[in-house]
Design a protein around this motif. Structure first.
Motif, PDB file in Angstrom:
ATOM      1  N   THR A 200      30.546  63.089  89.296  1.00 42.10           N
ATOM      2  CA  THR A 200      30.683  62.434  90.602  1.00 42.10           C
ATOM      3  C   THR A 200      29.919  63.203  91.676  1.00 42.10           C
ATOM      4  O   THR A 200      30.373  63.317  92.825  1.00 42.10           O
ATOM      5  N   ASP A 201      28.771  63.745  91.270  1.00 50.28           N
ATOM      6  CA  ASP A 201      27.891  64.491  92.187  1.00 50.28           C
ATOM      7  C   ASP A 201      28.542  65.750  92.760  1.00 50.28           C
ATOM      8  O   ASP A 201      28.100  66.261  93.797  1.00 50.28           O
ATOM      9  N   GLU A 202      29.581  66.234  92.116  1.00 47.08           N
ATOM     10  CA  GLU A 202      30.251  67.448  92.583  1.00 47.08           C
ATOM     11  C   GLU A 202      30.305  68.465  91.440  1.00 47.08           C
ATOM     12  O   GLU A 202      30.286  68.112  90.252  1.00 47.08           O
ATOM     13  N   ASP A 203      30.360  69.739  91.833  1.00 44.52           N
ATOM     14  CA  ASP A 203      30.445  70.808  90.833  1.00 44.52           C
ATOM     15  C   ASP A 203      31.912  71.175  90.600  1.00 44.52           C
ATOM     16  O   ASP A 203      32.621  71.545  91.551  1.00 44.52           O
TER      17      ASP A 203
ATOM     18  N   ALA B 142      33.199  66.464 100.095  1.00 50.84           N
ATOM     19  CA  ALA B 142      32.797  66.294 101.506  1.00 50.84           C
ATOM     20  C   ALA B 142      32.429  67.619 102.160  1.00 50.84           C
ATOM     21  O   ALA B 142      32.843  67.930 103.287  1.00 50.84           O
ATOM     22  N   GLY B 143      31.645  68.396 101.447  1.00 55.03           N
ATOM     23  CA  GLY B 143      31.153  69.649 102.007  1.00 55.03           C
ATOM     24  C   GLY B 143      32.012  70.866 101.710  1.00 55.03           C
ATOM     25  O   GLY B 143      31.611  71.995 102.008  1.00 55.03           O
ATOM     26  N   ALA B 144      33.179  70.688 101.134  1.00 53.15           N
ATOM     27  CA  ALA B 144      34.042  71.837 100.802  1.00 53.15           C
ATOM     28  C   ALA B 144      33.460  72.588  99.603  1.00 53.15           C
ATOM     29  O   ALA B 144      32.802  72.013  98.736  1.00 53.15           O
ATOM     30  N   LYS B 145      33.713  73.881  99.590  1.00 51.13           N
ATOM     31  CA  LYS B 145      33.173  74.709  98.518  1.00 51.13           C
ATOM     32  C   LYS B 145      33.904  74.484  97.191  1.00 51.13           C
ATOM     33  O   LYS B 145      35.092  74.176  97.172  1.00 51.13           O
ATOM     34  N   THR B 146      33.156  74.672  96.117  1.00 49.11           N
ATOM     35  CA  THR B 146      33.757  74.619  94.786  1.00 49.11           C
ATOM     36  C   THR B 146      34.661  75.838  94.607  1.00 49.11           C
ATOM     37  O   THR B 146      34.265  76.960  94.979  1.00 49.11           O
ATOM     38  N   PRO B 147      35.876  75.680  94.082  1.00 48.04           N
ATOM     39  CA  PRO B 147      36.745  76.840  93.882  1.00 48.04           C
ATOM     40  C   PRO B 147      36.109  77.836  92.915  1.00 48.04           C
ATOM     41  O   PRO B 147      35.350  77.453  92.032  1.00 48.04           O
TER      42      PRO B 147
END
Length: 283
Positions: free
Chosen positions: A181-184, A209-214
């Motif tokens: 989903t286009d997220e890491d 929405a711009g939040a960092k990947t844990p």
């Protein structure tokens, strides 16, 4: 007189021949009988098959409720804003052999983005079988299979695996990254074995929405914490089972006591309502 002596000698010699033949015949028969007896004895011994060794009894005969195997506080910490706080149970035809539960939620931070978390725990239990082996042996094979499966997750990147101490009898944590989903996403799967039960727990998260990947470290820490609780729940379920009331005294003694007392309170004491101590099994 002189002619009769040789003739008498010949008669005596011929008479002695059958006696010798009979003696030889008896000796021959007795020898064959002894061989037959020896043969039958050896064949009887050879036909006896050694009994197969009995497999070790399975340590656990039931599984915990997967949706309550992890503390509510832990769920709240690992999956903030979970859609279903009590989890979603997986389908199973036999909850005493296989069960699972999962939680997921999106914690919306407004302009700072959102954090998504997903947690899943699964239990698989194996009985001991004379032909297949002990429950612990079968669980060990499943444990290795689940570790291999986690390492081979489709699309996984930077896969790493290492032992996880203090979780069951043996445990491995597999970490990797995954883009969807286009997220890491950061993933951690803990596979642990306790007795004849395998626990497979997967925890992952991503920033939206711009939040960092844990960080991978935070995901691993959360996964190991939840896995420890899940493994402990297996032993707690076994410990919760009470043993049947023990019989005290003989039937004759009970009858004599009942006859001597004649009171209602004494007769009530014969009912199996006494509290018994639960079985003690280490995790």
């Amino acid at each position: 007189m002189h002619r009769s002596a040789p003739r008498l000698s010949r008669i005596l010699a011929c008479a002695a021949v059958p006696v010798m033949l009979v003696a030889v015949g008896c000796s021959s028969d007795s020898g064959s009988d002894s061989k037959k007896n020896a043969g039958s004895s050896s064949s009887g011994t050879a036909s006896t098959k050694p009994s197969e060794p009995t497999v070790e009894a399975a340590r656990f005969d039931d599984l915990p409720d997967p949706c309550t195997s992890i503390a509510k506080k832990t769920i709240k910490d690992l999956v903030p804003e979970a859609k279903k706080k009590n989890g979603t149970a997986g389908r199973s035809n036999d909850l005493a052999a296989r069960s699972s539960c999962s939680w997921n939620g999106l914690d919306d931070k407004g302009v700072d983005g959102s954090q998504y978390r997903w947690l899943d725990v699964g239990f698989t239990r194996f009985d001991s079988d004379q032909s297949l082996g002990s429950g612990a042996k079968r669980a060990t094979a499943e444990y290795a299979k689940q570790v291999t499966k986690a390492k081979a997750s489709e699309g996984a990147e930077k896969v790493a695996a290492e032992p996880a101490a203090g979780i069951g009898e043996e445990a491995t944590v597999v970490t990797y990254g995954l883009t969807k989903t286009d997220e890491d996403f950061a993933y951690a799967t803990v596979v642990a074995r306790t007795g004849n039960v395998v626990v497979t727990l997967t925890y992952n998260g991503a920033g939206y929405a711009g939040a960092k990947t844990p960080s991978s470290a935070s995901i691993v820490k959360g996964a190991q914490k939840a896995a420890k609780e899940a493994v402990a729940a297996v032993a707690e379920t076994a410990d919760a089972k009470v043993t049947p009331p023990a019989k005290s005294g003989s039937e004759d003694t009970k009858k004599d006591t009942a006859k001597g007392s004649g009171s209602d309170s004494d007769s009530d004491s014969d009912s199996p309502k006494s509290k018994t101590k639960p079985k003690t099994k280490s995790s």
